[in-house]
Design a protein around this motif. Structure first.
Motif, short mmCIF file in Angstrom:
data_model
loop_
_atom_site.label_atom_id
_atom_site.label_comp_id
_atom_site.label_asym_id
_atom_site.label_seq_id
_atom_site.Cartn_x
_atom_site.Cartn_y
_atom_site.Cartn_z
N GLY A 39 -8.79 6.45 -7.51
CA GLY A 39 -7.77 6.61 -8.01
C GLY A 39 -6.83 7.13 -6.57
O GLY A 39 -5.50 7.46 -7.30
N ALA A 40 -7.25 6.95 -5.28
CA ALA A 40 -7.32 7.82 -4.38
C ALA A 40 -7.29 6.18 -3.06
O ALA A 40 -7.30 6.81 -2.09
N VAL A 41 -7.31 5.90 -3.12
CA VAL A 41 -7.39 3.85 -2.53
C VAL A 41 -6.04 4.33 -1.62
O VAL A 41 -6.64 4.25 -0.64
N HIS A 42 -5.47 4.52 -2.22
CA HIS A 42 -3.83 4.96 -1.14
C HIS A 42 -4.26 5.93 -0.33
O HIS A 42 -3.48 5.58 0.57
N LEU A 43 -5.26 6.67 -0.17
CA LEU A 43 -5.27 7.82 0.85
C LEU A 43 -6.51 6.70 2.57
O LEU A 43 -6.37 7.00 2.84
N LEU A 44 -7.07 6.18 1.17
CA LEU A 44 -8.10 5.45 2.18
C LEU A 44 -7.24 4.35 3.48
O LEU A 44 -8.03 4.16 4.04
N GLU A 45 -6.38 3.87 2.35
CA GLU A 45 -5.47 2.33 3.41
C GLU A 45 -4.38 3.57 4.41
O GLU A 45 -4.24 2.79 5.09
N GLY A 46 -4.25 4.09 4.01
CA GLY A 46 -3.58 5.84 4.83
C GLY A 46 -4.06 6.22 5.68
O GLY A 46 -3.34 6.50 7.02
#
Length: 79
Positions: A39-46
């Protein structure tokens, strides 16, 4: 898990200092990192990657760090 906790509290500026093997985006640890960040993969990507802690702390007023238990770390540092 750190990314997931950040997302739960509305934090979005994930800065990583000298991560191993290209983590979190590449390498052998990628699959586990993405699973833990559910649910927080966007933080890893960014996530922004830095070579030194000094570089990562530029323009920050409040810094929280997380490290492996065997290494010394600062849990919270206000500048």
């Amino acid at each position: 898990m750190c990314a997931r906790a950040m997302a739960n509290f509305g934090l979005s500026d994930l800065r990583l200092v000298n991560p191993r093997e290209g983590w979190p985006r590449t390498g052998a640890l990628r699959k586990g990192a993405y699973a833990a960040a559910a649910g927080a993969v966007h933080l890893l990507e960014g996530a922004k990657l830095y070579d030194t802690l000094d570089e990562a702390m530029q323009s920050r007023e409040l810094v929280s760090t997380f490290a492996e238990p065997r290494k010394p770390f600062i849990s919270l540092l206000a500048t």
